[in-house]
Design a protein around this motif. Structure first.
Motif, PDB file in Angstrom:
ATOM      1  N   TRP A  45       0.828  -1.209   0.000  1.00 23.40           N
ATOM      2  CA  TRP A  45       0.000   0.000   0.000  1.00 23.40           C
ATOM      3  C   TRP A  45       0.863   1.261   0.000  1.00 23.40           C
ATOM      4  CZ3 TRP A  45      -4.409  -0.250  -1.992  1.00 23.40           C
ATOM      5  CH2 TRP A  45      -5.199  -1.374  -1.843  1.00 23.40           C
ATOM      6  N   VAL A  48       1.587   1.790  -3.595  1.00 24.40           N
ATOM      7  CA  VAL A  48       0.415   2.363  -4.274  1.00 24.40           C
ATOM      8  C   VAL A  48       0.377   3.871  -4.042  1.00 24.40           C
ATOM      9  CG1 VAL A  48      -2.112   2.450  -4.262  1.00 24.40           C
ATOM     10  CG2 VAL A  48      -0.941   0.252  -4.284  1.00 24.40           C
ATOM     11  N   ALA A  71      -4.973   3.851 -12.942  1.00 19.87           N
ATOM     12  CA  ALA A  71      -5.577   3.366 -11.697  1.00 19.87           C
ATOM     13  C   ALA A  71      -5.828   1.863 -11.765  1.00 19.87           C
ATOM     14  CB  ALA A  71      -6.876   4.110 -11.411  1.00 19.87           C
ATOM     15  N   ILE A  72      -6.297   1.384 -12.914  1.00 17.42           N
ATOM     16  CA  ILE A  72      -6.542  -0.056 -13.075  1.00 17.42           C
ATOM     17  C   ILE A  72      -5.239  -0.841 -12.942  1.00 17.42           C
ATOM     18  CG2 ILE A  72      -7.214  -1.826 -14.763  1.00 17.42           C
ATOM     19  CD1 ILE A  72      -9.335   0.182 -15.768  1.00 17.42           C
ATOM     20  N   VAL A  74      -2.338   0.080 -11.457  1.00 17.67           N
ATOM     21  CA  VAL A  74      -1.744   0.158 -10.111  1.00 17.67           C
ATOM     22  C   VAL A  74      -2.539  -0.690  -9.122  1.00 17.67           C
ATOM     23  CG1 VAL A  74      -1.307   1.706  -8.167  1.00 17.67           C
ATOM     24  CG2 VAL A  74      -0.628   2.375 -10.465  1.00 17.67           C
ATOM     25  N   LEU A  75      -3.852  -0.573  -9.110  1.00 18.51           N
ATOM     26  CA  LEU A  75      -4.659  -1.362  -8.166  1.00 18.51           C
ATOM     27  C   LEU A  75      -4.638  -2.841  -8.504  1.00 18.51           C
ATOM     28  CD1 LEU A  75      -7.708   1.014  -7.576  1.00 18.51           C
ATOM     29  CD2 LEU A  75      -5.795   0.533  -6.053  1.00 18.51           C
ATOM     30  N   GLY A  76      -4.612  -3.182  -9.779  1.00 21.13           N
ATOM     31  CA  GLY A  76      -4.510  -4.587 -10.168  1.00 21.13           C
ATOM     32  C   GLY A  76      -3.191  -5.200  -9.720  1.00 21.13           C
ATOM     33  N   ALA A  78      -1.308  -4.147  -7.260  1.00 19.52           N
ATOM     34  CA  ALA A  78      -1.321  -4.229  -5.793  1.00 19.52           C
ATOM     35  C   ALA A  78      -2.140  -5.426  -5.330  1.00 19.52           C
ATOM     36  CB  ALA A  78      -1.871  -2.937  -5.197  1.00 19.52           C
ATOM     37  N   GLY A  79      -3.276  -5.670  -5.971  1.00 18.79           N
ATOM     38  CA  GLY A  79      -4.106  -6.820  -5.607  1.00 18.79           C
ATOM     39  C   GLY A  79      -3.383  -8.136  -5.826  1.00 18.79           C
TER      40      GLY A  79
END
Length: 93
Positions: A45, A48, A71-72, A74-76, A78-79
């Motif tokens: 995090w 991120v 955003a897609i 970076v969050l993908g 991180a997930g």
């Protein structure tokens, strides 16, 4: 002449003969605390938030990029990193 006793002197006391009560041993010392472990979720995090900061700086300096796609991605990422780290942690146990 008076019958008063001579004043007491401490000339006969040396460091070889300590006076007073002997030290009493206390409870055993506690073991040193375990070193703090790095929590991978906190690191992810943090990355991120660092990516968000880089995006804000890039936008402020005039660079153009697709915000939705960024955003897609970076969050993908991180997930996926969080899932992989939890699986690795479970495999260690």
């Amino acid at each position: 002449m008076t019958n008063e006793p001579a004043p007491a002197t401490v000339d006969h006391l040396t460091d070889d003969h300590p006076t007073g009560p002997l030290p009493v041993p206390g409870p055993p010392a506690a073991p040193p605390p375990a070193p703090a472990r790095v929590r991978i979720g906190t690191v992810i995090w943090g990355l991120v938030l660092a990516a968000l900061g880089v995006g804000v700086v890039a936008a402020a300096t005039g660079h153009r990029f697709d915000l939705g796609l960024a955003a897609i991605v970076v969050l993908g990422a991180a997930g996926v990193a969080l899932l992989v780290s939890s699986l690795v942690g479970a495999a260690r146990r």
